[in-house]
Design an enzyme around this catalytic site. Structure first.
Site, PDB file in Angstrom:
ATOM      1  N   HIS A 185       0.829  -1.214   0.000  1.00  0.00           N
ATOM      2  CA  HIS A 185       0.000   0.000   0.000  1.00  0.00           C
ATOM      3  C   HIS A 185       0.859   1.258   0.000  1.00  0.00           C
ATOM      4  O   HIS A 185       1.807   1.393   0.755  1.00  0.00           O
ATOM      5  CB  HIS A 185      -1.032  -0.006   1.120  1.00  0.00           C
ATOM      6  CG  HIS A 185      -0.501  -0.012   2.527  1.00  0.00           C
ATOM      7  ND1 HIS A 185      -0.170   1.134   3.203  1.00  0.00           N
ATOM      8  CD2 HIS A 185      -0.304  -1.035   3.399  1.00  0.00           C
ATOM      9  CE1 HIS A 185       0.222   0.833   4.423  1.00  0.00           C
ATOM     10  NE2 HIS A 185       0.159  -0.481   4.571  1.00  0.00           N
ATOM     11  N   GLU A 187      -5.025   1.838   2.330  1.00  0.00           N
ATOM     12  CA  GLU A 187      -5.130   0.652   3.177  1.00  0.00           C
ATOM     13  C   GLU A 187      -5.297   1.045   4.639  1.00  0.00           C
ATOM     14  O   GLU A 187      -6.067   0.421   5.375  1.00  0.00           O
ATOM     15  CB  GLU A 187      -3.881  -0.221   3.008  1.00  0.00           C
ATOM     16  CG  GLU A 187      -3.962  -1.558   3.728  1.00  0.00           C
ATOM     17  CD  GLU A 187      -3.464  -1.539   5.160  1.00  0.00           C
ATOM     18  OE1 GLU A 187      -3.695  -2.516   5.887  1.00  0.00           O
ATOM     19  OE2 GLU A 187      -2.847  -0.520   5.585  1.00  0.00           O
TER      20      GLU A 187
END
Length: 437
Positions: free
Chosen positions: A269, A315
């Protein structure tokens, strides 16, 4: 071993050695990490730094002469921390006024300019909170102080056993009339550094200010409360949530030479929390995923299936990038046969966790003789990752989580000390080669 199997083993073994030889003698991924952390820095979704990280990762992959590089639109939340938080123990019989380090939890509302002070009740579980009831909780700050269970060898298990109080604690306390929450930081260590992280407010429940307190601060507060249950705690936070912002997942691909419609995704992420530099979480996962593509290109290895590196956005405080990726994969009838996520730090590789069918897991185990010489001994059931998790159930995709050594990860996780300097170059490069292999 049959002759064909011996030949395949020899070929695969030679290829894997090339991955490691190249990764360990190249500085490119480490310099990518240096730029991401030092030049761009913290990259919370919605922020200008997150936007800069999108453009940077797109440019890095475009310069690699891949088959395609593109952006995938996703609307993300934009929460801002505001001023430096203040945490203070008040009117203690033993120490009087005592400052402690706190950090607002992601998504938390603020306290207002003047801050908030109230008496404190300490709990270690939701059951304990419920037993106190409204009479003992109303108007007070609830202090969630359940520590990590350090008997777990894999520290992620200890995290999993404690993190519910951070995610669900504020709303559970608010239902009983609490005016604020402080949560013991999610770490194995006793330190002065607070660990932030997301909290989740329930619909229809009043949003109350919520902060993480350093583990050393938590120990101090707990001891003082035992001596003086009537002491007060002061917290000041100016955090707020702004309107959603357009952002992007960033994707680069090497098309498969034989089965281009069968996709193997690797990813991490791109966003990070707004304190520190997001080096281990998850700068290393980003540059390792890019490095997988570089290794194939650099070595002239033409994969039969499409290899796709995905830089997921959001995320940390929403998972919207992972969900959007899965949504579009389903809409476009994409066929993912595997997805590998690196989101556990850039430490020494130990293996992989496999969330798949019995047949898929059995197949991975046949590769153990190829991987074990590089320290990849732990090929276990269960794994995957937050961003690739939404792919579960789409066809027969195997979800694979890269597992480095876990002992130091939660020293740095979600803190101001998660910086470039904490990442060992060789450990991180070993991880990239492991993912490529």
């Amino acid at each position: 071993m049959p002759a064909v199997a011996q030949q395949n083993y020899a070929t695969d073994s030679a290829t894997i050695k090339k991955f490691y030889d190249n990764a360990l003698t190249s500085y490119e991924s480490y310099e990518n990490l240096r730029y991401l952390t030092k030049k761009i820095g913290a990259r919370l979704s919605g922020s200008p730094q997150a936007a800069a990280a999108v453009e940077w990762s797109k440019q890095v992959m475009e310069a690699m002469d891949l088959d395609t590089v593109y952006l995938q639109e996703v609307m993300v939340p934009y929460w801002v921390r505001g001023d430096k938080e203040v945490g203070r123990i008040l009117n203690s019989k033993l120490v009087g006024t005592h400052d402690v380090n706190i950090a607002a939890l992601g998504g938390s509302v603020g306290t207002g300019e003047n801050g908030l002070s109230a008496e404190v009740v300490e709990v270690k579980s939701f059951e304990e909170l419920e037993k106190l009831g409204k009479k003992k909780v109303k108007g007070k700050i609830v202090f969630f102080n359940r520590p990590f269970d350090n008997t777990h060898v894999i520290t992620g298990a200890a995290y999993g056993g404690a993190v519910d109080q951070r995610g669900g604690g504020p709303s559970a306390a608010a239902k009983l009339g609490a005016v604020g929450v402080v949560v013991r930081s999610m770490t194995n260590d006793i330190q002065d550094v607070p660990h932030t992280g997301g909290t989740r407010y329930e619909e229809g429940v009043e949003k109350i200010p919520a902060a993480a307190i350093s583990t050393r601060g938590a120990e101090t507060l707990s001891k003082l409360l035992a001596n003086d249950p009537n002491l007060k705690f002061y917290m000041r936070m100016t955090s707020e949530t702004l309107p959603d912002v357009l952002s992007y997942n960033v994707i680069g691909e090497i098309k498969g030479s034989k089965y281009p419609d069968e996709i193997i995704a690797v990813g991490g992420h791109l966003d990070s929390w707004d304190i520190g530099e997001g080096a281990h979480d998850d700068g290393t996962g980003i540059v390792q995923s890019i490095e997988v593509l570089r290794l194939f290109n650099e070595l002239g290895i033409k994969p039969e299936r499409t290899i796709r590196a995905v830089m997921f956005m959001n995320e940390e405080n929403g998972l919207r990038g992972g969900r959007k990726y899965a949504e579009l994969a389903k809409k476009n009838n994409e066929n993912h046969i595997a997805a590998i996520e690196s989101d556990a730090g850039g430490f020494t590789p130990r293996g992989f966790g496999i969330d798949g069918t019995d047949a898929q897991y059995a197949k991975v185990l046949t590769w153990k003789p190829l991987l074990a010489p590089y320290g990849l001994h732990d090929l276990t059931r269960g794994g995957g990752g937050a961003d690739i998790g939404p792919l579960k159930g789409q066809g027969s995709v195997a979800l694979i989580g890269f597992r480095p050594d876990s002992q130091r990860y939660f020293d740095y996780h979600h803190t101001e000390i998660d910086t470039f300097e904490q990442v060992n170059r060789r450990e991180m490069q070993l991880g990239a080669a492991s993912m490529a292999s």
